[in-house]
Scaffold this motif. Structure first.
Motif, PDB file in Angstrom:
ATOM      1  N   VAL A 266      35.933  -4.254  26.864  1.00 29.52           N
ATOM      2  CA  VAL A 266      36.507  -4.852  27.971  1.00 29.52           C
ATOM      3  C   VAL A 266      37.563  -5.896  27.569  1.00 29.52           C
ATOM      4  CG1 VAL A 266      36.160  -6.562  29.788  1.00 29.52           C
ATOM      5  CG2 VAL A 266      34.363  -4.981  29.764  1.00 29.52           C
ATOM      6  N   GLY A 267      38.998  -5.397  28.097  1.00 28.74           N
ATOM      7  CA  GLY A 267      39.955  -6.515  28.045  1.00 28.74           C
ATOM      8  C   GLY A 267      40.350  -6.129  26.394  1.00 28.74           C
ATOM      9  N   GLY A 268      40.038  -5.295  25.767  1.00 31.01           N
ATOM     10  CA  GLY A 268      40.150  -5.060  24.384  1.00 31.01           C
ATOM     11  C   GLY A 268      39.632  -5.830  23.407  1.00 31.01           C
ATOM     12  N   ALA A 269      38.769  -6.649  24.029  1.00 29.42           N
ATOM     13  CA  ALA A 269      37.850  -7.690  23.022  1.00 29.42           C
ATOM     14  C   ALA A 269      37.372  -7.136  21.736  1.00 29.42           C
ATOM     15  CB  ALA A 269      36.446  -8.123  23.814  1.00 29.42           C
ATOM     16  N   ASN A 270      36.988  -5.952  21.677  1.00 28.10           N
ATOM     17  CA  ASN A 270      36.662  -5.402  20.350  1.00 28.10           C
ATOM     18  C   ASN A 270      37.673  -4.830  19.435  1.00 28.10           C
ATOM     19  OD1 ASN A 270      37.608  -3.131  21.955  1.00 28.10           O
ATOM     20  ND2 ASN A 270      36.074  -1.587  21.099  1.00 28.10           N
ATOM     21  N   GLU A 271      39.018  -5.084  19.834  1.00 28.78           N
ATOM     22  CA  GLU A 271      40.220  -4.702  18.877  1.00 28.78           C
ATOM     23  C   GLU A 271      40.808  -6.369  18.252  1.00 28.78           C
ATOM     24  OE1 GLU A 271      42.916  -2.612  21.309  1.00 28.78           O
ATOM     25  OE2 GLU A 271      41.667  -0.815  21.307  1.00 28.78           O
ATOM     26  N   VAL A 272      40.284  -7.337  18.736  1.00 29.83           N
ATOM     27  CA  VAL A 272      40.987  -8.607  18.158  1.00 29.83           C
ATOM     28  C   VAL A 272      40.982  -8.703  16.555  1.00 29.83           C
ATOM     29  CG1 VAL A 272      40.369 -11.037  17.811  1.00 29.83           C
ATOM     30  CG2 VAL A 272      40.127  -9.853  20.155  1.00 29.83           C
ATOM     31  N   ASN A 273      41.922  -8.734  16.076  1.00 33.12           N
ATOM     32  CA  ASN A 273      42.392  -8.768  14.819  1.00 33.12           C
ATOM     33  C   ASN A 273      43.220  -9.924  14.489  1.00 33.12           C
ATOM     34  OD1 ASN A 273      43.239  -8.111  12.357  1.00 33.12           O
ATOM     35  ND2 ASN A 273      43.321  -5.872  12.500  1.00 33.12           N
ATOM     36  N   PHE A 274      42.957 -10.579  13.576  1.00 35.24           N
ATOM     37  CA  PHE A 274      43.388 -12.040  13.157  1.00 35.24           C
ATOM     38  C   PHE A 274      43.853 -11.994  11.547  1.00 35.24           C
ATOM     39  CE2 PHE A 274      42.535 -15.864  15.926  1.00 35.24           C
ATOM     40  CZ  PHE A 274      42.743 -15.105  17.032  1.00 35.24           C
ATOM     41  N   ASN A 275      44.037 -10.588  11.110  1.00 35.22           N
ATOM     42  CA  ASN A 275      44.353 -10.686   9.614  1.00 35.22           C
ATOM     43  C   ASN A 275      45.688 -11.046   9.280  1.00 35.22           C
ATOM     44  OD1 ASN A 275      41.957  -9.775   8.443  1.00 35.22           O
ATOM     45  ND2 ASN A 275      42.420  -7.631   8.807  1.00 35.22           N
ATOM     46  N   LYS A 276      46.650 -11.218  10.139  1.00 34.11           N
ATOM     47  CA  LYS A 276      47.970 -11.596  10.016  1.00 34.11           C
ATOM     48  C   LYS A 276      47.934 -13.060   9.517  1.00 34.11           C
ATOM     49  CE  LYS A 276      51.273  -8.255  11.835  1.00 34.11           C
ATOM     50  NZ  LYS A 276      50.281  -7.244  11.780  1.00 34.11           N
ATOM     51  N   LYS A 277      47.188 -13.955  10.420  1.00 31.77           N
ATOM     52  CA  LYS A 277      46.922 -15.204  10.275  1.00 31.77           C
ATOM     53  C   LYS A 277      46.198 -15.566   8.929  1.00 31.77           C
ATOM     54  CE  LYS A 277      47.036 -16.902  15.029  1.00 31.77           C
ATOM     55  NZ  LYS A 277      46.267 -17.702  16.233  1.00 31.77           N
ATOM     56  N   LEU A 278      45.136 -14.645   8.523  1.00 32.52           N
ATOM     57  CA  LEU A 278      44.267 -14.803   7.549  1.00 32.52           C
ATOM     58  C   LEU A 278      45.086 -14.709   6.288  1.00 32.52           C
ATOM     59  CD1 LEU A 278      41.863 -15.140   5.942  1.00 32.52           C
ATOM     60  CD2 LEU A 278      41.239 -12.659   6.213  1.00 32.52           C
ATOM     61  N   LEU A 279      46.063 -13.592   6.155  1.00 33.76           N
ATOM     62  CA  LEU A 279      46.784 -13.303   5.132  1.00 33.76           C
ATOM     63  C   LEU A 279      47.664 -14.546   4.721  1.00 33.76           C
ATOM     64  CD1 LEU A 279      47.722 -11.332   2.892  1.00 33.76           C
ATOM     65  CD2 LEU A 279      49.448 -10.338   4.557  1.00 33.76           C
ATOM     66  N   GLN A 280      48.482 -15.192   5.582  1.00 36.57           N
ATOM     67  CA  GLN A 280      49.305 -16.275   5.648  1.00 36.57           C
ATOM     68  C   GLN A 280      48.468 -17.433   5.029  1.00 36.57           C
ATOM     69  OE1 GLN A 280      51.085 -17.597   9.219  1.00 36.57           O
ATOM     70  NE2 GLN A 280      52.490 -19.172   8.217  1.00 36.57           N
ATOM     71  N   LYS A 281      47.255 -17.823   5.761  1.00 44.31           N
ATOM     72  CA  LYS A 281      46.522 -18.786   5.262  1.00 44.31           C
ATOM     73  C   LYS A 281      45.963 -18.719   3.593  1.00 44.31           C
ATOM     74  CE  LYS A 281      44.912 -20.373   9.579  1.00 44.31           C
ATOM     75  NZ  LYS A 281      45.448 -21.649   9.465  1.00 44.31           N
ATOM     76  N   TYR A 282      45.765 -17.506   3.399  1.00 44.18           N
ATOM     77  CA  TYR A 282      45.511 -17.125   2.141  1.00 44.18           C
ATOM     78  C   TYR A 282      46.280 -17.427   0.916  1.00 44.18           C
ATOM     79  CZ  TYR A 282      43.655 -14.437  -2.054  1.00 44.18           C
ATOM     80  OH  TYR A 282      43.330 -13.871  -3.115  1.00 44.18           O
ATOM     81  N   THR A 283      47.555 -16.772   1.140  1.00 49.11           N
ATOM     82  CA  THR A 283      48.655 -17.121   0.380  1.00 49.11           C
ATOM     83  C   THR A 283      49.071 -18.490   0.338  1.00 49.11           C
ATOM     84  OG1 THR A 283      50.419 -16.308   1.696  1.00 49.11           O
ATOM     85  CG2 THR A 283      49.309 -14.624   0.436  1.00 49.11           C
ATOM     86  N   GLU A 284      49.346 -19.203   1.334  1.00 50.73           N
ATOM     87  CA  GLU A 284      49.737 -20.615   1.413  1.00 50.73           C
ATOM     88  C   GLU A 284      48.900 -21.550   1.213  1.00 50.73           C
ATOM     89  OE1 GLU A 284      51.852 -20.985   5.073  1.00 50.73           O
ATOM     90  OE2 GLU A 284      53.372 -19.087   4.787  1.00 50.73           O
ATOM     91  N   ILE A 285      47.549 -21.528   1.510  1.00 47.82           N
ATOM     92  CA  ILE A 285      46.474 -22.599   1.209  1.00 47.82           C
ATOM     93  C   ILE A 285      45.351 -22.108   0.452  1.00 47.82           C
ATOM     94  CG2 ILE A 285      44.845 -23.969   2.502  1.00 47.82           C
ATOM     95  CD1 ILE A 285      46.473 -23.366   5.084  1.00 47.82           C
ATOM     96  N   ILE A 286      44.857 -20.947   0.292  1.00 47.36           N
ATOM     97  CA  ILE A 286      43.588 -20.601  -0.407  1.00 47.36           C
ATOM     98  C   ILE A 286      44.137 -20.418  -1.959  1.00 47.36           C
ATOM     99  CG2 ILE A 286      41.907 -18.916  -0.933  1.00 47.36           C
ATOM    100  CD1 ILE A 286      41.536 -18.720   1.971  1.00 47.36           C
ATOM    101  N   VAL A 287      44.908 -19.675  -2.339  1.00 48.10           N
ATOM    102  CA  VAL A 287      45.381 -19.441  -3.519  1.00 48.10           C
ATOM    103  C   VAL A 287      45.876 -20.679  -4.238  1.00 48.10           C
ATOM    104  CG1 VAL A 287      47.139 -18.401  -4.997  1.00 48.10           C
ATOM    105  CG2 VAL A 287      45.996 -17.197  -3.283  1.00 48.10           C
ATOM    106  N   PRO A 288      46.724 -21.783  -3.804  1.00 46.90           N
ATOM    107  CA  PRO A 288      47.301 -22.942  -4.468  1.00 46.90           C
ATOM    108  C   PRO A 288      45.791 -23.873  -4.657  1.00 46.90           C
ATOM    109  CG  PRO A 288      48.745 -22.298  -2.688  1.00 46.90           C
ATOM    110  CD  PRO A 288      47.464 -21.488  -2.362  1.00 46.90           C
TER     111      PRO A 288
END
Length: 346
Positions: free
Chosen positions: A156-178
Motif C-alpha cells: 500500500v502506497g509503496g510502503a514495501n519499497e521504502v529505501n533509505f540507503n542514500k542517507k545511510l551511505l552519506q552518514k557512513y562516509t561522513e560520520i561512521i568512518v571518521p
C-alpha cells in the motif's frame, strides 16, 4: 544462576550455545540431519525476523571492527579522487545521459550489486540496493525464482519499497568512518572498499528491518497509527513506536559486544585447556568475554581494543536507531495511505 548463564550466553558463539544445549557433536549432527529442510517462507517468518535483529548486531559490529583496521582513506570516497576516470563497472545500466564520475567506493559497490542482483539478492524483501537505478532488471534466467511470504510487508502506497540507503551511505562516509578509523591514508584502498561494502550491506539490512518492525506494530494497533497518520502527526507516530527501554538494552548490548569482540583473549588470565573438551573451551571463552565486558565499563581499557566500544555505541545511538525509526515512520505513513513528511522521505 539463570542471570549468570544468560549473561555468559550473550557472548557465546551460536554453535557453542547449540552444543551446550543439545549435547555432543555427533548428537548435534544427527539432530540437524534429522530435521526437515527449511523453506524461504520459514526463514522469513515474523518470529524469525524478531530473533534476527539481535543476531545482526554481531554482523554489524564485526564489519565495523574489520573496517577500523584501515585508515580513513578518504580518497576512495571522492569522485575523480585518482585524477582520471574509473569508467563504469561491467553490467552498469545507463540511460545515455549519465556522465557523472564515480568514486572508487561507488564503482566497487555498484559492481558488487550488479553481481549480487544476478544471484537474486535483491528479490528478497530484506535486501535493498544502494544504486537500484544502475542494476539489471532482474536475476539470471538460469536461477529459479524464490517464493517469499506475500504478507510480510504491505505494498500500500509503496510502503514495501521504502529505501533509505542514500542517507545511510552519506552518514557512513561522513560520520561512521571518521568515528572508528584513524585519519590519514595507508594505501590499502581495495581492502578498504571491500570492508566498506560489507559494513554498508550489514547496516542497510539492519536499518531496513525497521519496515518489518513497523508492519508488526501496525498490525497490533492499526487504528491508533491510522488516526495519527490521518492527522499528519509524524511526531505522534514516532512516540507511539518508540520503546526507550528496548533501545537502552540495544545500546548496552552493542557496547558490551564491541568490547568483547574487539579484544584479544587474555590467555594469561584464563584456565588452561587440557584437552579438546568443548565444555572447557566454552568456559574459557566465557571467562574471557566476562572480563572484556566488565572492562567495557572502565574507560581506562577502552583504547586497548580493535575498536572503541563507545564509538560503536554512538553509531547505534546516533545513526542506526534513529535511521531505523525514520524508516518505520516513512513505512507507516505510506502503509496508512499518505506521503510521509519531507524529513522522512528517502
Amino acid at each position: 544462576m539463570k542471570q549468570i548463564i544468560a549473561f555468559i550466553g550473550l557472548f557465546m558463539p551460536q554453535n557453542a550455545i547449540a552444543f551446550a544445549r543439545w549435547g555432543s557433536a555427533s548428537e548435534l549432527r544427527a539432530t540437524v540431519n534429522g530435521e526437515e529442510n527449511l523453506t524461504t517462507l520459514d526463514v522469513l517468518s515474523l518470529d524469525s525476523i524478531r530473533s534476527t535483529l539481535i543476531r545482526q548486531e554481531e554482523t554489524v559490529i564485526f564489519a565495523l571492527i574489520e573496517r577500523a583496521q584501515y585508515r580513513q582513506n578518504r580518497i576512495v570516497y571522492e569522485r575523480e579522487g585518482y585524477g582520471s576516470s574509473l569508467g563504469k563497472p561491467p553490467g552498469y545500466q545507463s540511460d545515455g545521459k549519465d556522465d557523472e564520475e564515480l568514486s572508487f567506493l561507488d564503482f566497487m559497490l555498484i559492481g558488487t550489486e550488479i553481481l549480487h542482483c544476478g544471484a537474486r539478492r535483491f528479490t528478497s524483501p530484506e535486501e535493498h540496493p544502494f544504486f537500484p537505478e544502475k542494476l539489471p532488471s532482474g536475476p539470471m534466467d538460469a536461477l529459479p525464482s524464490l517464493q517469499y511470504p506475500n504478507d510480510l510487508l504491505s505494498p500500500v502506497g509503496g510502503a514495501n519499497e521504502v529505501n533509505f540507503n542514500k542517507k545511510l551511505l552519506q552518514k557512513y562516509t561522513e560520520i561512521i568512518v571518521p568515528s572508528i578509523c584513524k585519519g590519514g591514508d595507508d594505501e590499502q584502498h581495495g581492502s578498504t572498499t571491500l570492508c566498506d561494502i560489507a559494513a554498508l550491506q550489514a547496516l542497510s539490512r539492519r536499518v531496513h528491518y525497521g519496515k518489518f518492525v513497523a508492519e508488526s506494530k501496525y498490525r497490533s494497533n492499526p487504528d491508533a497509527y491510522q488516526k495519527l497518520v490521518d492527522a499528519g502527526d509524524a511526531e505522534g507516530v514516532m512516540k507511539l513506536l518508540t520503546n526507550a527501554v528496548v533501545e537502552e538494552q540495544v545500546l548496552r548490548r552493542a557496547r558490551l559486544k564491541a568490547a568483547t569482540y574487539g579484544t584479544e583473549p587474555m590467555l594469561t588470565d584464563l584456565p588452561k585447556i587440557q584437552c579438546s573438551d568443548m565444555a572447557s573451551i566454552v568456559a574459557a571463552a566465557a571467562a574471557s568475554a566476562v572480563v572484556a565486558a566488565m572492562e567495557a565499563l572502565d574507560n581506562e581499557h577502552l583504547a586497548k581494543g580493535k575498536v572503541d566500544p563507545v564509538a560503536i555505541e554512538s553509531v547505534y545511538r546516533d545513526i542506526i536507531i534513529p535511521l531505523t525509526k525514520d524508516i518505520e515512520v516513512a513505512y507507516l505513513f505510506r502503509r496508512c495511505g499518505k506521503e510521509p513528511p519531507a524529513e522522512y522521505l528517502s
